[in-house]
Design a protein around this motif. Structure first.
Motif, PDB file in Angstrom:
ATOM      1  N   TYR A  96       2.200   0.320  -8.998  1.00  0.00           N
ATOM      2  CA  TYR A  96       1.283  -0.040 -10.075  1.00  0.00           C
ATOM      3  C   TYR A  96       0.358   1.124 -10.436  1.00  0.00           C
ATOM      4  CZ  TYR A  96       2.587  -4.874  -8.890  1.00  0.00           C
ATOM      5  OH  TYR A  96       3.266  -6.038  -8.621  1.00  0.00           O
ATOM      6  N   HIS A  97       0.178   2.025  -9.496  1.00  0.00           N
ATOM      7  CA  HIS A  97      -0.715   3.172  -9.708  1.00  0.00           C
ATOM      8  C   HIS A  97       0.064   4.466  -9.933  1.00  0.00           C
ATOM      9  CE1 HIS A  97      -4.304   0.821  -8.916  1.00  0.00           C
ATOM     10  NE2 HIS A  97      -3.619   0.221  -7.960  1.00  0.00           N
ATOM     11  N   GLY A  98       1.362   4.337 -10.240  1.00  0.00           N
ATOM     12  CA  GLY A  98       2.170   5.503 -10.573  1.00  0.00           C
ATOM     13  C   GLY A  98       2.487   6.417  -9.402  1.00  0.00           C
ATOM     14  N   ARG A  99       2.397   5.897  -8.208  1.00  0.00           N
ATOM     15  CA  ARG A  99       2.651   6.715  -7.010  1.00  0.00           C
ATOM     16  C   ARG A  99       4.042   6.393  -6.465  1.00  0.00           C
ATOM     17  NH1 ARG A  99      -2.938   5.741  -3.870  1.00  0.00           N
ATOM     18  NH2 ARG A  99      -1.827   6.875  -2.222  1.00  0.00           N
ATOM     19  N   ASP A 100       5.047   6.670  -7.305  1.00  0.00           N
ATOM     20  CA  ASP A 100       6.422   6.276  -6.996  1.00  0.00           C
ATOM     21  C   ASP A 100       6.993   6.972  -5.764  1.00  0.00           C
ATOM     22  OD1 ASP A 100       6.709   4.374  -9.032  1.00  0.00           O
ATOM     23  OD2 ASP A 100       7.274   5.891 -10.491  1.00  0.00           O
ATOM     24  N   GLU A 101       6.712   8.242  -5.578  1.00  0.00           N
ATOM     25  CA  GLU A 101       7.271   8.940  -4.413  1.00  0.00           C
ATOM     26  C   GLU A 101       6.758   8.338  -3.113  1.00  0.00           C
ATOM     27  OE1 GLU A 101       6.910  13.185  -4.815  1.00  0.00           O
ATOM     28  OE2 GLU A 101       8.088  13.180  -6.671  1.00  0.00           O
ATOM     29  N   GLU A 102       5.481   8.006  -3.079  1.00  0.00           N
ATOM     30  CA  GLU A 102       4.923   7.350  -1.891  1.00  0.00           C
ATOM     31  C   GLU A 102       5.526   5.955  -1.730  1.00  0.00           C
ATOM     32  OE1 GLU A 102       0.455   7.954  -1.311  1.00  0.00           O
ATOM     33  OE2 GLU A 102       0.818   8.660  -3.383  1.00  0.00           O
ATOM     34  N   ALA A 103       5.667   5.254  -2.838  1.00  0.00           N
ATOM     35  CA  ALA A 103       6.244   3.902  -2.784  1.00  0.00           C
ATOM     36  C   ALA A 103       7.671   3.946  -2.246  1.00  0.00           C
ATOM     37  CB  ALA A 103       6.222   3.265  -4.177  1.00  0.00           C
ATOM     38  N   ILE A 104       8.427   4.946  -2.644  1.00  0.00           N
ATOM     39  CA  ILE A 104       9.804   5.080  -2.146  1.00  0.00           C
ATOM     40  C   ILE A 104       9.813   5.179  -0.628  1.00  0.00           C
ATOM     41  CG2 ILE A 104      11.761   6.692  -2.026  1.00  0.00           C
ATOM     42  CD1 ILE A 104      11.284   7.186  -5.074  1.00  0.00           C
ATOM     43  N   CYS A 105       8.948   6.004  -0.078  1.00  0.00           N
ATOM     44  CA  CYS A 105       8.885   6.152   1.387  1.00  0.00           C
ATOM     45  C   CYS A 105       8.548   4.829   2.065  1.00  0.00           C
ATOM     46  CB  CYS A 105       7.861   7.211   1.772  1.00  0.00           C
ATOM     47  SG  CYS A 105       8.338   8.883   1.317  1.00  0.00           S
ATOM     48  N   LEU A 108       8.860   1.744   0.820  1.00  0.00           N
ATOM     49  CA  LEU A 108       9.935   0.760   0.603  1.00  0.00           C
ATOM     50  C   LEU A 108      11.123   1.028   1.510  1.00  0.00           C
ATOM     51  CD1 LEU A 108       9.742   0.524  -3.277  1.00  0.00           C
ATOM     52  CD2 LEU A 108       9.339  -1.369  -1.678  1.00  0.00           C
ATOM     53  N   GLU A 109      11.494   2.285   1.667  1.00  0.00           N
ATOM     54  CA  GLU A 109      12.626   2.597   2.545  1.00  0.00           C
ATOM     55  C   GLU A 109      12.315   2.260   3.995  1.00  0.00           C
ATOM     56  OE1 GLU A 109      13.637   6.628   1.347  1.00  0.00           O
ATOM     57  OE2 GLU A 109      15.149   5.841  -0.041  1.00  0.00           O
ATOM     58  N   TYR A 117       5.674  -3.893   2.116  1.00  0.00           N
ATOM     59  CA  TYR A 117       6.265  -4.284   0.849  1.00  0.00           C
ATOM     60  C   TYR A 117       5.187  -4.415  -0.230  1.00  0.00           C
ATOM     61  CZ  TYR A 117       7.999  -7.658  -2.590  1.00  0.00           C
ATOM     62  OH  TYR A 117       8.311  -8.322  -3.749  1.00  0.00           O
ATOM     63  N   TYR A 118       4.128  -5.150   0.073  1.00  0.00           N
ATOM     64  CA  TYR A 118       3.075  -5.351  -0.921  1.00  0.00           C
ATOM     65  C   TYR A 118       2.298  -4.057  -1.173  1.00  0.00           C
ATOM     66  CZ  TYR A 118       4.187 -10.273  -0.914  1.00  0.00           C
ATOM     67  OH  TYR A 118       4.848 -11.455  -1.059  1.00  0.00           O
ATOM     68  N   TYR A 119       2.130  -3.260  -0.148  1.00  0.00           N
ATOM     69  CA  TYR A 119       1.481  -1.963  -0.320  1.00  0.00           C
ATOM     70  C   TYR A 119       2.317  -1.088  -1.253  1.00  0.00           C
ATOM     71  CZ  TYR A 119      -0.380   2.663   0.792  1.00  0.00           C
ATOM     72  OH  TYR A 119      -0.903   3.933   0.704  1.00  0.00           O
ATOM     73  N   ALA A 120       3.627  -1.080  -1.064  1.00  0.00           N
ATOM     74  CA  ALA A 120       4.519  -0.292  -1.928  1.00  0.00           C
ATOM     75  C   ALA A 120       4.432  -0.761  -3.375  1.00  0.00           C
ATOM     76  CB  ALA A 120       5.956  -0.382  -1.424  1.00  0.00           C
ATOM     77  N   ARG A 121       4.342  -2.051  -3.572  1.00  0.00           N
ATOM     78  CA  ARG A 121       4.185  -2.581  -4.935  1.00  0.00           C
ATOM     79  C   ARG A 121       2.903  -2.045  -5.562  1.00  0.00           C
ATOM     80  NH1 ARG A 121       6.475  -7.948  -6.430  1.00  0.00           N
ATOM     81  NH2 ARG A 121       4.440  -8.241  -7.381  1.00  0.00           N
ATOM     82  N   LEU A 167      15.093  -8.241  -1.135  1.00  0.00           N
ATOM     83  CA  LEU A 167      15.806  -8.195  -2.420  1.00  0.00           C
ATOM     84  C   LEU A 167      14.940  -7.538  -3.495  1.00  0.00           C
ATOM     85  CD1 LEU A 167      17.337 -11.785  -2.397  1.00  0.00           C
ATOM     86  CD2 LEU A 167      18.637  -9.650  -2.470  1.00  0.00           C
ATOM     87  N   ASP A 168      13.707  -7.951  -3.573  1.00  0.00           N
ATOM     88  CA  ASP A 168      12.804  -7.392  -4.575  1.00  0.00           C
ATOM     89  C   ASP A 168      12.503  -5.930  -4.282  1.00  0.00           C
ATOM     90  OD1 ASP A 168      11.376  -7.938  -6.999  1.00  0.00           O
ATOM     91  OD2 ASP A 168       9.511  -7.843  -5.844  1.00  0.00           O
ATOM     92  N   ALA A 169      12.390  -5.575  -3.018  1.00  0.00           N
ATOM     93  CA  ALA A 169      12.118  -4.184  -2.632  1.00  0.00           C
ATOM     94  C   ALA A 169      13.233  -3.260  -3.124  1.00  0.00           C
ATOM     95  CB  ALA A 169      11.957  -4.080  -1.118  1.00  0.00           C
ATOM     96  N   CYS A 170      14.454  -3.721  -3.075  1.00  0.00           N
ATOM     97  CA  CYS A 170      15.579  -2.908  -3.578  1.00  0.00           C
ATOM     98  C   CYS A 170      15.435  -2.660  -5.074  1.00  0.00           C
ATOM     99  CB  CYS A 170      16.913  -3.585  -3.283  1.00  0.00           C
ATOM    100  SG  CYS A 170      17.344  -3.635  -1.534  1.00  0.00           S
ATOM    101  N   ARG A 171      15.043  -3.666  -5.798  1.00  0.00           N
ATOM    102  CA  ARG A 171      14.867  -3.527  -7.244  1.00  0.00           C
ATOM    103  C   ARG A 171      13.699  -2.589  -7.557  1.00  0.00           C
ATOM    104  NH1 ARG A 171      13.415  -8.029 -10.051  1.00  0.00           N
ATOM    105  NH2 ARG A 171      14.296  -7.077 -11.910  1.00  0.00           N
ATOM    106  N   ILE A 172      12.612  -2.745  -6.835  1.00  0.00           N
ATOM    107  CA  ILE A 172      11.443  -1.879  -7.049  1.00  0.00           C
ATOM    108  C   ILE A 172      11.801  -0.436  -6.693  1.00  0.00           C
ATOM    109  CG2 ILE A 172       9.091  -1.367  -6.292  1.00  0.00           C
ATOM    110  CD1 ILE A 172       8.805  -4.456  -5.825  1.00  0.00           C
ATOM    111  N   LEU A 173      12.519  -0.265  -5.602  1.00  0.00           N
ATOM    112  CA  LEU A 173      12.969   1.063  -5.181  1.00  0.00           C
ATOM    113  C   LEU A 173      13.801   1.703  -6.291  1.00  0.00           C
ATOM    114  CD1 LEU A 173      13.101   3.130  -2.862  1.00  0.00           C
ATOM    115  CD2 LEU A 173      15.075   1.856  -1.976  1.00  0.00           C
TER     116      LEU A 173
END
Length: 164
Positions: free
Chosen positions: A9-18, A20-21, A1-5, A35-41
């Motif tokens: 922050y570094h604009g790596r949304d596609e990696e974050a999606i993986c 977070l899921e 979760y914290y790694y995805a956040r 709950l927060d992970a869903c919002r970030i996703l």
């Protein structure tokens, strides 16, 4: 979760999606983080232009209990962007009824429990043709957060309408 956040922050949304899921699918997270992970996703999907996936991520948060003010505001914003004023207003009004979970350990956005939903109710009411309600909502937003430029702007706007 914290790694995805950190990835977001570094604009790596596609990696974050993986990440977070995987986190959400594991079922091993703390409910506040889920709950927060869903919002970030959802935010990641929005930035990538994947609106339906963004919506599904928000709705996924409902699995973890009653919606919080932040989620209600996110859902309201989703519908506001589509100019679905009634549905947006529904979610913003729900945010005003959510108890603020200050002692839960969650990341809490205090403005989502008063100022933001009231200000957005002003916008929705205006677009629905309810000028008096829109003015009232703007004044309520002002009560939550006195002196904001947004409320002053709205007041000037409403005053200009009465001059016509």
């Amino acid at each position: 979760y914290y790694y995805a956040r950190e990835l977001t922050y570094h604009g790596r949304d596609e990696e974050a999606i993986c990440v977070l899921e995987q986190f959400l699918d594991s079922g091993e997270g703390w409910v506040e983080n889920e709950l927060d992970a869903c919002r970030i996703l959802s935010q990641c999907f929005q930035r990538l232009g994947k609106e339906e996936n963004a919506f599904r991520a928000l709705v996924r948060a409902l699995r973890y209990g009653p919606p919080r003010g932040e989620l209600c505001c996110d859902l309201g914003q989703f519908f506001l962007q589509r100019e679905d004023w009634r549905t947006a207003a529904y979610w913003y009004e729900q945010a005003l009824h959510c108890p603020r979970p200050d002692s839960s350990g969650a990341f809490v956005s205090p403005d989502c429990y008063g100022y933001v939903p009231a200000l957005q109710m002003c916008v929705c009411s205006y677009h629905l043709g309810h000028l008096s309600e829109a003015k009232d909502w703007n004044e309520q937003a002002e009560q939550y957060k006195p002196g904001t430029e947004a409320c002053r702007y709205n007041r000037r706007f409403f005053d200009s309408l009465s001059e016509l």
